[in-house]
Design a protein around this motif. Sequence first.
Motif, PDB file in Angstrom:
ATOM      1  N   LEU A 180       0.999  -1.073  -0.129  1.00 19.16           N
ATOM      2  CA  LEU A 180      -0.461   0.915   0.235  1.00 19.16           C
ATOM      3  C   LEU A 180       0.940   1.395   0.062  1.00 19.16           C
ATOM      4  N   LEU A 181       2.091   1.268   0.849  1.00 19.96           N
ATOM      5  CA  LEU A 181       3.030   2.733   1.132  1.00 19.96           C
ATOM      6  C   LEU A 181       3.210   2.684  -0.497  1.00 19.96           C
ATOM      7  N   GLU A 182       3.905   1.902  -0.643  1.00 18.53           N
ATOM      8  CA  GLU A 182       4.512   1.584  -2.377  1.00 18.53           C
ATOM      9  C   GLU A 182       3.247   2.399  -3.691  1.00 18.53           C
ATOM     10  N   THR A 183       2.408   1.950  -3.417  1.00 20.10           N
ATOM     11  CA  THR A 183       0.996   2.439  -4.942  1.00 20.10           C
ATOM     12  C   THR A 183       1.017   3.408  -4.265  1.00 20.10           C
ATOM     13  N   ILE A 184       0.829   4.290  -2.816  1.00 17.76           N
ATOM     14  CA  ILE A 184       0.106   5.544  -2.333  1.00 17.76           C
ATOM     15  C   ILE A 184       1.451   6.124  -2.886  1.00 17.76           C
ATOM     16  N   ALA A 185       2.526   6.148  -2.568  1.00 14.19           N
ATOM     17  CA  ALA A 185       3.939   6.517  -2.950  1.00 14.19           C
ATOM     18  C   ALA A 185       3.791   8.496  -3.186  1.00 14.19           C
ATOM     19  N   ASP A 186       2.902   8.020  -1.245  1.00 12.82           N
ATOM     20  CA  ASP A 186       3.414   9.657  -0.536  1.00 12.82           C
ATOM     21  C   ASP A 186       2.273  10.524  -1.339  1.00 12.82           C
ATOM     22  N   ARG A 187       1.655  10.087  -1.888  1.00 16.02           N
ATOM     23  CA  ARG A 187       0.178  11.183  -3.247  1.00 16.02           C
ATOM     24  C   ARG A 187      -0.645  11.519  -1.953  1.00 16.02           C
ATOM     25  N   THR A 188      -0.807  10.901  -0.525  1.00 16.16           N
ATOM     26  CA  THR A 188      -1.839  11.562   0.340  1.00 16.16           C
ATOM     27  C   THR A 188      -1.575  10.456   1.848  1.00 16.16           C
ATOM     28  N   PRO A 189      -2.388  10.701   3.016  1.00 20.20           N
ATOM     29  CA  PRO A 189      -1.093   9.774   3.882  1.00 20.20           C
ATOM     30  C   PRO A 189      -2.391   8.368   4.695  1.00 20.20           C
ATOM     31  N   LEU A 190      -1.643   7.739   3.919  1.00 18.58           N
ATOM     32  CA  LEU A 190      -2.243   6.080   5.091  1.00 18.58           C
ATOM     33  C   LEU A 190      -2.102   6.449   6.501  1.00 18.58           C
ATOM     34  N   ILE A 191      -3.537   5.384   6.812  1.00 12.63           N
ATOM     35  CA  ILE A 191      -3.876   4.979   8.352  1.00 12.63           C
ATOM     36  C   ILE A 191      -3.304   3.828   8.361  1.00 12.63           C
ATOM     37  N   GLY A 192      -3.091   3.280   9.097  1.00 13.53           N
ATOM     38  CA  GLY A 192      -2.489   1.888   9.552  1.00 13.53           C
ATOM     39  C   GLY A 192      -2.646   1.945  10.402  1.00 13.53           C
ATOM     40  N   VAL A 193      -3.422   0.231  11.105  1.00 14.02           N
ATOM     41  CA  VAL A 193      -4.188  -0.168  12.180  1.00 14.02           C
ATOM     42  C   VAL A 193      -3.905  -1.547  12.301  1.00 14.02           C
ATOM     43  N   GLY A 194      -4.679  -1.917  13.382  1.00 18.64           N
ATOM     44  CA  GLY A 194      -4.004  -4.010  13.104  1.00 18.64           C
ATOM     45  C   GLY A 194      -3.219  -4.420  14.383  1.00 18.64           C
ATOM     46  N   SER A 195      -4.399  -4.255  15.492  1.00 15.97           N
ATOM     47  CA  SER A 195      -3.288  -5.756  16.527  1.00 15.97           C
ATOM     48  C   SER A 195      -2.551  -5.140  17.207  1.00 15.97           C
ATOM     49  N   ILE A 196      -2.079  -3.280  17.248  1.00 11.69           N
ATOM     50  CA  ILE A 196      -1.158  -2.353  18.000  1.00 11.69           C
ATOM     51  C   ILE A 196      -1.847  -2.450  19.478  1.00 11.69           C
ATOM     52  N   TYR A 197      -1.038  -2.992  20.331  1.00  6.85           N
ATOM     53  CA  TYR A 197      -1.032  -2.554  22.092  1.00  6.85           C
ATOM     54  C   TYR A 197      -0.591  -2.087  22.816  1.00  6.85           C
ATOM     55  N   SER A 198       0.973  -2.901  22.059  1.00  5.64           N
ATOM     56  CA  SER A 198       1.533  -2.177  23.178  1.00  5.64           C
ATOM     57  C   SER A 198       2.527  -1.017  22.757  1.00  5.64           C
ATOM     58  N   ALA A 199       3.862  -0.196  23.175  1.00  4.58           N
ATOM     59  CA  ALA A 199       4.016   0.745  22.469  1.00  4.58           C
ATOM     60  C   ALA A 199       5.076   0.353  21.858  1.00  4.58           C
ATOM     61  N   GLU A 200       5.672  -1.035  22.020  1.00  7.33           N
ATOM     62  CA  GLU A 200       6.912  -1.512  20.991  1.00  7.33           C
ATOM     63  C   GLU A 200       6.180  -1.371  19.209  1.00  7.33           C
ATOM     64  N   ASP A 201       4.608  -2.767  19.717  1.00  6.27           N
ATOM     65  CA  ASP A 201       3.544  -2.811  18.632  1.00  6.27           C
ATOM     66  C   ASP A 201       3.980  -1.546  17.666  1.00  6.27           C
ATOM     67  N   ALA A 202       3.388  -0.422  18.322  1.00  5.28           N
ATOM     68  CA  ALA A 202       3.026   0.690  18.039  1.00  5.28           C
ATOM     69  C   ALA A 202       5.120   1.468  17.343  1.00  5.28           C
ATOM     70  N   ARG A 203       5.731   1.180  17.634  1.00  3.68           N
ATOM     71  CA  ARG A 203       7.134   1.497  17.490  1.00  3.68           C
ATOM     72  C   ARG A 203       7.285   0.753  16.165  1.00  3.68           C
ATOM     73  N   LYS A 204       6.914  -0.223  15.357  1.00  6.13           N
ATOM     74  CA  LYS A 204       7.405  -1.330  15.056  1.00  6.13           C
ATOM     75  C   LYS A 204       5.927  -0.949  13.991  1.00  6.13           C
ATOM     76  N   ALA A 205       5.260  -0.816  14.028  1.00  6.48           N
ATOM     77  CA  ALA A 205       4.610  -0.785  13.418  1.00  6.48           C
ATOM     78  C   ALA A 205       4.908   0.872  12.426  1.00  6.48           C
ATOM     79  N   PHE A 206       5.136   1.969  13.145  1.00 10.34           N
ATOM     80  CA  PHE A 206       5.864   3.220  12.595  1.00 10.34           C
ATOM     81  C   PHE A 206       7.228   3.250  11.427  1.00 10.34           C
TER      82      PHE A 206
END
Length: 373
Positions: free
Chosen positions: A284-310
């Motif tokens: 998805l990030l490759e396809t969008i290529a910075d044309r518009t922001p993408l919101i990611g989601v999915g089973s993010i519970y801990s701070a580390e989950d969020a860091r790895k996703a970000f």
Amino acid sequence: MNAKYKDLFTPYRFKNGIELKNRIIMAPMTNFSSDDDGNVTDAEVDYYARRSKGVSMVVTACTYVTPNGKGFPGEFGGDTDEMIPSLERLAGAIKDQGAKAILQIFHGGVQCPSDLVPDGDVVSASDVMGDNQEKKARALTEAEIEEIIEAFGETTRRAIEAGYDGVEIHGANGYLIHQFFSPMTNQREDRFGGSLEKRMTFPMAIVDKVKSVVDEHAKHPFIVGYRFSPEEPEENGFSMGDTLSLVDALADKDLDYLHVSLFDFFSKPRRGVEDVEKTRMDYLLETIADRTPLIGVGSIYSAEDARKAFETGVPLLALGRGLIIDPDWVQKLADGKEDEIVTEIDKEKQEQLVVPDPLWNAIIHTPGWFPGV
């Protein structure tokens, strides 16, 4: 604050000038807690207010744009001007806590229970059977499709009048817009069905209508986002490749954001792409290529989950179940107390968590939906 999480607290500015105070958003989650007439209840207002202080933006549960689009018991409505005071209450509760308020707008299509729609007249892109239906939905006429497109625009106008900062078009999770995009549920032979491009006609028409209403009625910058599902599990459903075509077209629509609906942020495609070892987010990030922001989601519970996703490069992260489990998730991370973030639901703390009874009952009676259940 622990330095390794500081990037999650950098502001984000949309192209329209609206600025978010951090990168963490409350994801839309149905809560089944409005009254029978579709009005927001005190329990619902309290639930949102409890979770709106730390996040930068809250996307509400979906609101139906027509009477025959009501997809759940206890869903709040945005289908008439009489609903504006109800919508306004919720927007105010969110904004009073310092978050931007985004109204998610939708039509349930074939997923609407027949007892919730006028005369039990359940509609969809084609004559198809829903998950919980005893009879097939009726295919919408072209005139009815145009009326629903207009209704998305009218509910957007109501959101503007009710004080929201934006709307999110709900094109995911098997509801009407999704049904038009899917070859499983769209067997039409007119301009709204057939080829992949024609199956995009209805979603794109709604985007155009919503944006035109914003141009006409919004006196200040107003956010328009779009949520989509990555693919369908069935062989005759749409693939990840089909979705990348949709996302590519949406990214050219000058939307303020796109929002993928995922149960697991790091999940991988089933089919429709060459490398099934790459994650859906990578594609998805490759396809969008910075044309518009993408919101990611999915089973993010801990701070580390969020860091790895970000770290994948996604600019914005949404938390749904995580914020129900721990409404103070963001504040704890900001205060350097990430070790105190709760990652499993405490079945003894409904009152402290400020979760309405209908949502609480759904959580504790749905094994596997929430950690700890």
